[in-house]
Design a protein around this motif. Structure first.
Motif, short mmCIF file in Angstrom:
data_model
loop_
_atom_site.label_atom_id
_atom_site.label_comp_id
_atom_site.label_asym_id
_atom_site.label_seq_id
_atom_site.Cartn_x
_atom_site.Cartn_y
_atom_site.Cartn_z
N ARG A 26 0.70 -1.14 -0.06
CA ARG A 26 0.01 0.10 0.01
C ARG A 26 0.76 1.22 0.08
O ARG A 26 0.17 2.28 0.01
CB ARG A 26 -0.85 0.11 1.36
CG ARG A 26 -1.91 -1.03 1.32
CD ARG A 26 -2.83 -1.10 2.35
NE ARG A 26 -3.96 -2.51 2.13
CZ ARG A 26 -4.98 -2.10 2.26
NH1 ARG A 26 -5.68 -1.29 2.19
NH2 ARG A 26 -5.69 -3.61 2.07
N LEU A 27 2.18 1.13 -0.04
CA LEU A 27 2.84 2.59 0.01
C LEU A 27 3.30 3.02 -1.25
O LEU A 27 3.55 2.42 -2.25
CB LEU A 27 4.31 1.83 0.40
CG LEU A 27 4.40 1.65 2.01
CD1 LEU A 27 5.91 0.95 2.32
CD2 LEU A 27 4.02 2.74 3.05
N ASP A 28 3.12 4.20 -1.39
CA ASP A 28 3.09 5.09 -2.33
C ASP A 28 4.71 5.81 -2.33
O ASP A 28 4.94 6.79 -1.98
CB ASP A 28 2.35 6.19 -2.33
CG ASP A 28 2.36 7.12 -3.61
OD1 ASP A 28 3.12 6.79 -4.69
OD2 ASP A 28 1.63 8.15 -3.79
N VAL A 29 5.59 4.77 -3.07
CA VAL A 29 6.93 5.13 -3.08
C VAL A 29 7.38 4.90 -4.42
O VAL A 29 6.68 4.30 -5.12
CB VAL A 29 7.82 4.17 -1.90
CG1 VAL A 29 7.45 4.76 -0.48
CG2 VAL A 29 7.56 2.90 -2.03
N ASP A 30 8.85 5.27 -4.82
CA ASP A 30 9.30 5.04 -6.10
C ASP A 30 9.25 3.56 -6.21
O ASP A 30 9.20 2.82 -7.51
CB ASP A 30 10.39 5.71 -6.17
CG ASP A 30 10.37 7.13 -6.37
OD1 ASP A 30 9.52 7.79 -6.84
OD2 ASP A 30 11.31 7.88 -6.03
N ALA A 31 9.99 2.69 -5.10
CA ALA A 31 10.12 1.30 -5.21
C ALA A 31 9.64 0.80 -3.94
O ALA A 31 10.39 1.07 -2.90
CB ALA A 31 11.30 1.09 -5.77
N ILE A 32 8.96 -0.60 -3.91
CA ILE A 32 9.08 -1.36 -2.87
C ILE A 32 10.07 -2.69 -3.26
O ILE A 32 10.20 -2.87 -4.46
CB ILE A 32 7.51 -1.84 -2.46
CG1 ILE A 32 7.01 -2.77 -3.78
CG2 ILE A 32 6.69 -0.65 -2.18
CD1 ILE A 32 5.76 -3.22 -3.17
N VAL A 33 10.43 -3.33 -2.12
CA VAL A 33 11.54 -4.41 -2.45
C VAL A 33 10.61 -5.54 -2.05
O VAL A 33 10.04 -5.67 -1.10
CB VAL A 33 12.77 -4.30 -1.64
CG1 VAL A 33 13.83 -5.53 -1.74
CG2 VAL A 33 13.49 -3.10 -2.06
N ILE A 123 12.39 4.16 -1.14
CA ILE A 123 12.45 2.80 -1.62
C ILE A 123 11.95 2.43 -0.03
O ILE A 123 12.08 2.86 0.93
CB ILE A 123 13.70 2.35 -1.96
CG1 ILE A 123 13.73 0.87 -1.84
CG2 ILE A 123 14.86 2.86 -0.74
CD1 ILE A 123 15.00 0.30 -2.69
N ALA A 124 11.09 1.28 -0.17
CA ALA A 124 10.71 0.80 1.10
C ALA A 124 11.14 -0.90 1.04
O ALA A 124 10.85 -1.68 0.12
CB ALA A 124 9.29 0.59 1.17
N PHE A 125 11.58 -1.52 2.28
CA PHE A 125 11.99 -2.69 2.39
C PHE A 125 11.21 -3.45 3.52
O PHE A 125 11.07 -2.95 4.41
CB PHE A 125 13.38 -2.91 3.02
CG PHE A 125 14.51 -2.29 2.20
CD1 PHE A 125 15.03 -3.45 1.12
CD2 PHE A 125 15.15 -1.11 2.01
CE1 PHE A 125 16.10 -2.98 0.39
CE2 PHE A 125 16.00 -0.79 1.08
CZ PHE A 125 16.47 -1.74 0.14
N PRO A 126 10.90 -4.80 3.20
CA PRO A 126 10.58 -5.69 4.24
C PRO A 126 11.70 -6.37 4.97
O PRO A 126 12.68 -5.88 4.53
CB PRO A 126 9.60 -6.75 3.46
CG PRO A 126 10.33 -6.85 2.16
CD PRO A 126 11.08 -5.45 2.00
N ALA A 127 11.25 -7.25 5.95
CA ALA A 127 12.42 -7.93 6.71
C ALA A 127 13.12 -9.15 5.71
O ALA A 127 12.56 -10.23 5.72
CB ALA A 127 12.05 -8.19 7.84
N ILE A 128 14.04 -8.78 4.77
CA ILE A 128 14.37 -9.76 3.57
C ILE A 128 14.78 -11.08 4.46
O ILE A 128 15.69 -10.91 5.55
CB ILE A 128 15.23 -9.26 2.76
CG1 ILE A 128 14.87 -8.00 2.20
CG2 ILE A 128 15.84 -10.45 2.13
CD1 ILE A 128 15.77 -7.17 1.52
N SER A 129 14.54 -12.17 4.28
CA SER A 129 15.09 -13.38 4.52
C SER A 129 14.50 -14.00 6.02
O SER A 129 14.77 -14.90 6.70
CB SER A 129 16.58 -13.75 4.69
OG SER A 129 16.95 -13.74 3.34
N CYS A 130 13.70 -13.07 6.74
CA CYS A 130 13.19 -13.21 7.96
C CYS A 130 11.96 -14.06 8.03
O CYS A 130 11.59 -14.52 9.35
CB CYS A 130 12.89 -11.86 8.79
SG CYS A 130 14.43 -10.92 9.16
N GLY A 131 11.30 -14.37 7.15
CA GLY A 131 10.14 -15.35 7.15
C GLY A 131 10.37 -16.75 7.11
O GLY A 131 11.22 -17.28 7.66
N VAL A 132 10.12 -17.38 6.02
CA VAL A 132 10.40 -18.79 5.75
C VAL A 132 11.74 -19.25 5.76
O VAL A 132 12.30 -20.23 5.73
CB VAL A 132 9.59 -19.52 4.57
CG1 VAL A 132 7.98 -19.37 5.09
CG2 VAL A 132 9.74 -18.90 3.47
#
Length: 182
Positions: A26-33, A123-132
């Motif tokens: 839902r983020l209005d940014v140039d890029a989401i990761v 740019i917006a990041f999730p927590a990369i590699s922290c899920g499965v």
């Protein structure tokens, strides 16, 4: 004099870092990761949510890319997302070996490098590699934030890096880390 200049510079950099809780799609940014898999063909978690929100055109474009090795990043359009682009990066499956932190660092560096190369400002990041993929959140948070701070210092064209966490618990880990280095 030098110490106060360093503190001021660090304050300016930290002002470009934002921690949020919510839905990255839902983020209005140039890029989401996107915390993608090596095939870039969608999956579960953040990857699945981004593909669902972007629509079938994202999958069609990803099919033309030919995958992405762990630690690298690829950029696509955002399609039906508020974000104009999706930067797909493949984090390591956590094994506890030193290469894990190097590969995770590469995910952030390569994503940020793609953003700058494409003249993106936010740019917006999730927590990369922290899920499965099982990466311990506190370690991954430190890598994400420290790598981003160093990158902004060298690339001031980036105006905002958002770390968005879906859960309150994860949000608090990021918030606590930022407070500890402020």
């Amino acid at each position: 004099m030098k110490a106060s200049k360093e503190v001021l510079m660090k304050k300016e950099i930290l002002e470009k870092i934002e921690i949020r809780q919510g839905d990255i799609t839902r983020l209005d940014v140039d890029a989401i990761v996107n915390a993608a898999n090596t095939k870039l063909l969608g999956g579960g978690g953040v990857d699945g949510a981004i593909h669902r929100a972007a629509g079938p055109e994202l999958l069609a474009e990803c099919r033309t890319i030919g995958g992405c090795p762990t630690g690298e990043a690829r950029i696509t359009r955002g399609y039906n997302l508020p974000a104009r682009h999706v930067i797909h990066t493949v984090g390591p499956v956590y094994s506890g070996k030193p290469q894990d932190s190097r590969l995770l660092t590469d995910c952030y560096l390569n994503s940020l490098t793609l953003a700058v190369a494409n003249n993106l400002k936010t740019i917006a990041f999730p927590a990369i590699s922290c899920g499965v993929y099982g990466y311990p959140l506190k370690e991954a948070c430190k890598i994400a934030v420290d790598t981003s701070i160093e990158f902004i210092d060298r690339h001031p064209s980036l105006e905002k890096i958002i770390f968005i966490q879906f859960s309150e618990k994860d949000f608090e880990v990021y918030q606590d880390y930022i407070k500890s280095i402020s």
